[in-house]
Design a protein around this motif. Structure first.
Motif, short mmCIF file in Angstrom:
data_model
loop_
_atom_site.label_atom_id
_atom_site.label_comp_id
_atom_site.label_asym_id
_atom_site.label_seq_id
_atom_site.Cartn_x
_atom_site.Cartn_y
_atom_site.Cartn_z
N PRO A 48 0.81 -1.22 0.00
CA PRO A 48 0.00 0.00 0.00
C PRO A 48 0.84 1.27 0.00
N LEU A 49 0.43 2.22 -0.82
CA LEU A 49 1.10 3.51 -0.89
C LEU A 49 0.47 4.46 0.12
N LEU A 76 -1.74 6.65 -10.08
CA LEU A 76 -1.79 5.25 -9.67
C LEU A 76 -2.45 5.16 -8.29
N PRO A 77 -3.61 4.49 -8.18
CA PRO A 77 -4.27 4.35 -6.87
C PRO A 77 -3.34 3.69 -5.86
N LYS A 78 -3.61 3.94 -4.58
CA LYS A 78 -2.69 3.50 -3.52
C LYS A 78 -2.87 2.06 -3.08
N GLU A 79 -3.94 1.40 -3.49
CA GLU A 79 -4.24 0.04 -3.02
C GLU A 79 -3.36 -1.02 -3.69
N VAL A 80 -3.03 -2.06 -2.93
CA VAL A 80 -2.26 -3.19 -3.46
C VAL A 80 -2.99 -3.78 -4.66
N GLY A 81 -2.24 -4.08 -5.70
CA GLY A 81 -2.81 -4.67 -6.91
C GLY A 81 -3.27 -3.65 -7.93
#
Length: 119
Positions: A48-49, A76-81
């Motif tokens: 996660p960012l 780029l969204p912060k969520e994993v994947g």
């Protein structure tokens, strides 16, 4: 993206980069001229960012990135994947780099590929 990491490490701006260790990429020498088909930028979040990452791709005729021009800006969204693919516009110069703002922690990869399906 696994294949890209193994076979095209020289085309990676960030390879599973922990953003706490830096948000400015190495400089990639893509050679003279554009390929027949424009390159794609592939970005992916591994951990996660701290926020949405704004990735700015710049190009320059100079290997020190002097007088760069911005080719693309990617959110780029912060969520994993989370994954974003974007085709670079034609006309980029020989050297490319990427900088990230908006996120200072987390892990991501950002690289160049000839085809968005080759990850």
């Amino acid at each position: 993206f696994t294949n890209m990491v193994k076979h095209d490490a020289e085309n990676m701006f960030f390879n599973q980069q922990d953003l706490a260790k830096g948000t400015t990429s190495k400089i990639i020498d893509k050679g003279a001229g554009d390929a027949y088909d424009a390159l794609w930028v592939h970005a992916m979040v591994h951990a996660p960012l701290s926020g949405v990452a704004t990735i700015t791709i710049q190009s320059s005729d100079k290997d020190n990135m002097g007088n760069p021009e911005t080719l693309a800006i990617i959110k780029l969204p912060k969520e994993v994947g989370s994954v974003v693919d974007l085709r670079l516009p034609a006309g980029g110069k020989r050297y490319l780099n990427a900088t990230i703002t908006g996120a200072t922690t987390g892990t991501l990869s950002v690289g160049l590929t000839l085809d968005a399906e080759l990850k």
